[in-house]
Enzyme design. Structure first.
Site, PDB file in Angstrom:
ATOM      1  N   GLU A 255       0.844  -1.200   0.000  1.00 33.15           N
ATOM      2  CA  GLU A 255       0.000   0.000   0.000  1.00 33.15           C
ATOM      3  C   GLU A 255       0.878   1.249   0.000  1.00 33.15           C
ATOM      4  O   GLU A 255       0.918   2.029   0.956  1.00 33.15           O
ATOM      5  CB  GLU A 255      -0.946  -0.045   1.195  1.00 33.15           C
ATOM      6  CG  GLU A 255      -1.919  -1.220   1.097  1.00 33.15           C
ATOM      7  CD  GLU A 255      -2.714  -1.474   2.365  1.00 33.15           C
ATOM      8  OE1 GLU A 255      -2.560  -0.697   3.337  1.00 33.15           O
ATOM      9  OE2 GLU A 255      -3.495  -2.439   2.388  1.00 33.15           O
ATOM     10  N   HIS A 349      -3.798   3.524   5.218  1.00 36.92           N
ATOM     11  CA  HIS A 349      -3.813   2.310   4.390  1.00 36.92           C
ATOM     12  C   HIS A 349      -4.140   2.662   2.938  1.00 36.92           C
ATOM     13  O   HIS A 349      -4.462   3.808   2.614  1.00 36.92           O
ATOM     14  CB  HIS A 349      -4.873   1.323   4.909  1.00 36.92           C
ATOM     15  CG  HIS A 349      -4.462   0.570   6.129  1.00 36.92           C
ATOM     16  ND1 HIS A 349      -4.127  -0.765   6.117  1.00 36.92           N
ATOM     17  CD2 HIS A 349      -4.326   0.971   7.412  1.00 36.92           C
ATOM     18  CE1 HIS A 349      -3.799  -1.158   7.333  1.00 36.92           C
ATOM     19  NE2 HIS A 349      -3.923  -0.121   8.143  1.00 36.92           N
ATOM     20  N   GLU A 434      -8.422   4.731   4.504  1.00 39.10           N
ATOM     21  CA  GLU A 434      -8.257   3.949   3.278  1.00 39.10           C
ATOM     22  C   GLU A 434      -8.151   4.884   2.082  1.00 39.10           C
ATOM     23  O   GLU A 434      -9.052   5.682   1.824  1.00 39.10           O
ATOM     24  CB  GLU A 434      -9.443   2.999   3.090  1.00 39.10           C
ATOM     25  CG  GLU A 434      -9.582   1.944   4.181  1.00 39.10           C
ATOM     26  CD  GLU A 434      -8.575   0.817   4.028  1.00 39.10           C
ATOM     27  OE1 GLU A 434      -7.796   0.838   3.056  1.00 39.10           O
ATOM     28  OE2 GLU A 434      -8.575  -0.090   4.886  1.00 39.10           O
TER      29      GLU A 434
END
Length: 595
Positions: A255, A349, A434
């Site tokens: 990531e 993330h 995210e």
């Protein structure tokens, strides 16, 4: 985002089938093998190489004259988690379309089916003054293939990522990657640059080593805050009593977008911006920018060298096998014990299946409501402040989507950083951020793929959102600072519209708390947030009035209170922690039961 011709996926699948029907042009020659250094180079084929930091390519097979099958390495000491790729290719001919097939992907779907492209770096372009990673590739498809896994493997299918690249220059050296790489070496170099860039008289910037990893690499932890104005007792007292904010990133090595967001956060916190200065004066920032250095260095996608997903080790981290998680959790517990529990914890993330940027948070009420729990939530008082940061980001960050946020506590996430920090340390604002690999389907970036600049902008906007959790609102919300933000009106109120439809069906998660309960409209919580933010934190009379109202309520018995406490939280969570005045007033460690 990359357009796709109609029926292109059908065409690619048919071309794969033709390998068995028409073999005249089939070569099937291995041109690169990571484990075979004696492999002879073919002059009429591309050259591949991946023995460098964060690189991942195990084997390349020339299928046809201009087509190659690529096999990725799984994570170290594992036979799974093949997604991240990063390799060098050379000996190409200009203006010739080359097809690349990554044939051992494991995820059932990908944003590569929805306009996402891999990234490319050209050495010749860099020498001509354009040293940039760019999105590239046409005829991009992601589909299930006919390859079978080795006997004994759990998974029964593999998936192919196929894309075509036409190189601009002959005899160039290019690098292809799943997403914009951000290596461990780049991080350490960037931290040195930041330390030299700050004024030590104004900015306290200190880099330390949290611990050593399994491979002996140091895991850095950075402290950023404002230096005291003077040595007077008042200024030193204010420094000692600043609340903490803890930020982490890159627990999953593949990531890399999370590192670019963290880069934007670090650069903003070290800048001369008035908002950054105010944040430094209000908080002490503890930043762990790379929780899995070994995985990043070795080019793994999700795990460390012990083949463990470190974001599933937070409940009981092993000091020898998961040292970075063990020491990070120990540091958080230390802050909790000395009464300096962080007011915000966020773990950065990347997300491979959704667009936009969004947060996962923790809420008892929303978990109980959506799980259909039988627990009576009428007397369950929960501070809606966990929604303040995502609501703020929805207004100021063009890549952020509040509608994609989720505040459930799924059982499968019980050992993640977000849930453990919320549950064991009582941090109300404990999040996972995210960030999409692809792009946005809303706002000013709608239909566009994100680049490193947009990721860094998101890191900056997250810092802006922290203004909503400060104790001293009179400083941070002064007219001077608000005017300094100077945001475009459309961006300020862009909000997230029409984002409820996901690119693929959501995965059904097992909820940790089961039962039955009525649903609550989102507008009810929104009004609670607005009223909570409108309070004057320093008003003692407001505290007294709230306390009197609290003691008058009689919606739940003492025995029910104890039962619910034991069901939802372990005993440690109920220890008092330091939070903002409004949190102490409404909520002790995330939950308050009316008496």
């Amino acid at each position: 985002m990359a357009p796709r011709k109609p029926n292109i996926q059908r065409q690619k699948v048919f071309e794969d089938i033709q390998r068995f029907l028409k073999t005249d042009d089939i070569i099937n020659h291995v041109v690169f093998d990571l484990e075979d250094s004696n492999l002879q180079f073919q002059s009429d084929s591309l050259r591949f190489f991946s023995k460098f930091e964060s690189g991942n390519l195990r084997k390349a097979v020339q299928v046809r004259r201009y087509e190659y099958d690529l096999i990725l390495n799984p994570d170290v000491n594992s036979s799974q988690h093949t997604q991240w790729f990063y390799f060098e290719v050379s000996n190409m001919t200009a203006d010739v379309p080359y097809r690349f097939n990554v044939i051992n992907c494991e995820k059932s779907n990908s944003q590569f089916n929805y306009g996402m492209q891999p990234v490319l770096y050209s050495v010749k372009e860099a020498l001509e003054g354009r040293p940039h990673w760019i999105r590239t590739g046409t005829e991009i498809c992601y589909f299930r293939n006919n390859f079978c896994p080795a006997q004994g493997r759990r998974r029964t299918t593999f998936y192919t990522l196929t894309f075509t690249i036409t190189f601009k220059h002959s005899e160039d050296v290019c690098y292809l990657a799943y997403h914009y790489p951000y290596t461990y070496s780049v991080l350490m170099a960037h931290l040195k640059i930041l330390q030299k860039s700050v004024d030590p008289a104004k900015v306290f910037f200190k880099q330390q080593t949290l611990c050593s990893t399994l491979a002996g690499n140091s895991c850095p932890i950075v402290t950023i805050t404002a230096c005291p104005v003077s040595r007077r007792w008042k200024d030193l007292h204010q420094l000692r009593n600043r609340p903490y904010i803890v930020l982490t990133s890159r627990v999953h090595p593949g990531e890399s977008n999370a590192s670019w967001v963290m880069k934007g956060t670090l650069e903003f916190l070290c800048s001369n911006d008035l908002l950054a200065q105010s944040l430094r004066e209000a908080f002490v920032f503890k930043v762990i920018p790379m929780l899995n250095p070994d995985g990043v260095i070795n080019g793994t996608n999700r795990c460390d060298l012990n083949s463990k997903d470190l974001n599933r080790q937070w409940s009981k981290p092993d000091p020898l096998l998961s040292p970075t998680i063990y020491h990070t959790k120990g540091f958080l517990y230390y802050l909790n014990i000395i009464g300096r529990t962080p007011v915000v914890f966020c773990d950065y993330h990347g997300h491979s299946r959704k667009k936009n940027v969004f947060l996962y948070g923790c809420s008892i009420k929303e978990t109980l409501w959506q799980s259909g729990s039988a627990v009576d939530t009428v007397g369950l008082k929960e501070d809606p402040g966990y929604r303040t940061i995502p609501k703020t980001l929805d207004r100021i960050a063009p890549t952020f989507s509040f509608n994609s946020c989720n505040f459930l506590v799924e059982k499968s996430r019980s050992a993640t950083a977000r849930v453990v920090v919320w549950r064991e340390m009582g941090v109300l604002r404990s999040y996972t951020m995210e960030n999409t690999y692809n792009g946005c389907n809303q706002g000013i970036y709608k239909g566009l793929q994100t680049g490193t600049q947009e990721h860094q902008e998101m890191g900056l906007k997250f810092c802006h959102s922290l203004l909503s959790v400060t104790k001293d609102t009179r400083i941070l919300y002064s007219r001077k600072l608000i005017n300094h933000i100077d945001l475009d009106h459309n961006m300020l109120d862009h909000k997230s519209h029409n984002c409820f439809e996901d690119d693929e069906p959501p995965c059904a998660e097992e909820i940790e708390y089961s039962g039955g309960c009525p649903t609550l409209k989102g507008s009810d919580l929104d009004s609670d947030i607005d009223s909570s933010m409108a309070r004057v934190d320093d008003d003692d009379e407001d505290d007294k009035e709230h306390s009197a109202q609290k003691h008058q309520q009689d919606s739940i018995s003492q025995s029910q209170q104890s039962s619910i406490k034991n069901q939802l939280f372990p005993p440690q969570t109920w220890q008092p922690s330091v939070d903002t005045p409004s949190e102490r007033r409404d909520l002790r460690n995330g939950l308050s039961i009316a008496k």
